[in-house]
Design a protein around this motif. Structure first.
Motif, PDB file in Angstrom:
ATOM      1  N   LEU A  57      -2.304  -0.522  -3.923  1.00  0.00           N
ATOM      2  CA  LEU A  57      -1.634  -1.231  -2.819  1.00  0.00           C
ATOM      3  C   LEU A  57      -0.362  -0.497  -2.399  1.00  0.00           C
ATOM      4  O   LEU A  57      -0.065  -0.375  -1.203  1.00  0.00           O
ATOM      5  CB  LEU A  57      -1.311  -2.670  -3.231  1.00  0.00           C
ATOM      6  N   TYR A  58       0.379   0.014  -3.366  1.00  0.00           N
ATOM      7  CA  TYR A  58       1.594   0.770  -3.078  1.00  0.00           C
ATOM      8  C   TYR A  58       1.252   2.030  -2.273  1.00  0.00           C
ATOM      9  O   TYR A  58       1.938   2.368  -1.310  1.00  0.00           O
ATOM     10  CB  TYR A  58       2.294   1.135  -4.386  1.00  0.00           C
ATOM     11  N   GLU A  59       0.171   2.716  -2.662  1.00  0.00           N
ATOM     12  CA  GLU A  59      -0.228   3.936  -1.959  1.00  0.00           C
ATOM     13  C   GLU A  59      -0.700   3.623  -0.534  1.00  0.00           C
ATOM     14  O   GLU A  59      -0.432   4.390   0.389  1.00  0.00           O
ATOM     15  CB  GLU A  59      -1.307   4.681  -2.742  1.00  0.00           C
ATOM     16  N   ILE A  60      -1.405   2.523  -0.353  1.00  0.00           N
ATOM     17  CA  ILE A  60      -1.824   2.109   0.994  1.00  0.00           C
ATOM     18  C   ILE A  60      -0.591   1.843   1.853  1.00  0.00           C
ATOM     19  O   ILE A  60      -0.517   2.257   3.011  1.00  0.00           O
ATOM     20  CB  ILE A  60      -2.746   0.876   0.928  1.00  0.00           C
ATOM     21  N   ASP A  93      -2.461  -9.184   2.109  1.00  0.00           N
ATOM     22  CA  ASP A  93      -2.960 -10.391   1.438  1.00  0.00           C
ATOM     23  C   ASP A  93      -4.461 -10.260   1.190  1.00  0.00           C
ATOM     24  O   ASP A  93      -4.954 -10.557   0.107  1.00  0.00           O
ATOM     25  CB  ASP A  93      -2.646 -11.628   2.277  1.00  0.00           C
ATOM     26  N   TYR A  94      -5.188  -9.794   2.203  1.00  0.00           N
ATOM     27  CA  TYR A  94      -6.627  -9.569   2.047  1.00  0.00           C
ATOM     28  C   TYR A  94      -6.894  -8.530   0.953  1.00  0.00           C
ATOM     29  O   TYR A  94      -7.765  -8.711   0.101  1.00  0.00           O
ATOM     30  CB  TYR A  94      -7.244  -9.114   3.369  1.00  0.00           C
ATOM     31  N   GLN A 113      -6.943  -9.608  -2.747  1.00  0.00           N
ATOM     32  CA  GLN A 113      -7.956 -10.561  -3.205  1.00  0.00           C
ATOM     33  C   GLN A 113      -9.119  -9.856  -3.902  1.00  0.00           C
ATOM     34  O   GLN A 113      -9.344  -8.659  -3.706  1.00  0.00           O
ATOM     35  CB  GLN A 113      -8.506 -11.355  -2.014  1.00  0.00           C
ATOM     36  N   GLU A 114      -9.847 -10.643  -4.689  1.00  0.00           N
ATOM     37  CA  GLU A 114     -11.096 -10.152  -5.277  1.00  0.00           C
ATOM     38  C   GLU A 114     -12.021  -9.710  -4.146  1.00  0.00           C
ATOM     39  O   GLU A 114     -12.056 -10.326  -3.093  1.00  0.00           O
ATOM     40  CB  GLU A 114     -11.789 -11.262  -6.067  1.00  0.00           C
ATOM     41  N   GLY A 115     -12.762  -8.650  -4.370  1.00  0.00           N
ATOM     42  CA  GLY A 115     -13.725  -8.186  -3.379  1.00  0.00           C
ATOM     43  C   GLY A 115     -13.197  -7.130  -2.428  1.00  0.00           C
ATOM     44  O   GLY A 115     -13.944  -6.622  -1.605  1.00  0.00           O
ATOM     45  N   ALA A 116     -11.925  -6.786  -2.506  1.00  0.00           N
ATOM     46  CA  ALA A 116     -11.370  -5.770  -1.611  1.00  0.00           C
ATOM     47  C   ALA A 116     -11.671  -4.357  -2.101  1.00  0.00           C
ATOM     48  O   ALA A 116     -11.525  -3.404  -1.342  1.00  0.00           O
ATOM     49  CB  ALA A 116      -9.859  -5.958  -1.456  1.00  0.00           C
TER      50      ALA A 116
END
Length: 152
Positions: A89-92, A68-69, A72-75
């Motif tokens: 995000l998928y790779e993480i 979720d974090y 967000q903008e700023g990640a």
């Protein structure tokens, strides 16, 4: 144990285990290119937020909160505006699954904290292609830029 480097499995922090994962799994099973990309994801998006809890104390809700974090903008760590891409995000998620799956295989945890979490979806972008007329204009412009080239 004598060197003071032994950490009881029930007390190992995720950050410490990631080093073990890299040495005993990733460096032996991943190509240099893949390892480099995954290590960048670990350093930028996993370790800063998840390395301190003990491996056995990380629950699915912690993983969900982390994603979720990251959504967000700023990640982003490259100072560009906007959010992390779906593909990032998928790779993480893929890296975390590998880490937690190894921890389960090596019996440091009972089961992966990600086993019942759905993978992030990657929204595929629609590709824009040149039509025949646009392609001809591009080729013509390229030929005009390089007049020594044979025109077909």
């Amino acid at each position: 144990m004598e060197a003071g480097e032994y950490i009881a499995p029930e007390k190992i922090k995720l950050g410490e285990f990631i080093k073990e994962w890299r040495e005993k799994y990733a460096e032996r099973n991943l190509s240099d290119k893949i390892l480099y990309k995954q290590w960048q994801l670990i350093e930028n998006h996993i370790s800063p937020h998840l390395s301190h809890p003990r491996l056995d104390q990380i629950k699915p809700i912690h993983i969900l909160n982390h994603f979720d974090y990251l959504s967000q903008e700023g990640a982003r760590k490259d100072a560009k505006p906007g959010k992390l891409s779906d593909a990032t995000l998928y790779e993480i998620d893929k890296v975390l699954r590998s880490i937690f799956n190894r921890a389960g295989e090596w019996q440091l945890i009972k089961a992966s904290s990600l086993r019942n979490i759905k993978r992030p979806k990657v929204q595929k972008k629609e590709m824009n292609y040149l039509d025949e007329q646009e392609a001809r204009k591009v080729i013509q412009a390229l030929n005009e830029m390089n007049p020594t080239r044979n025109k077909d």
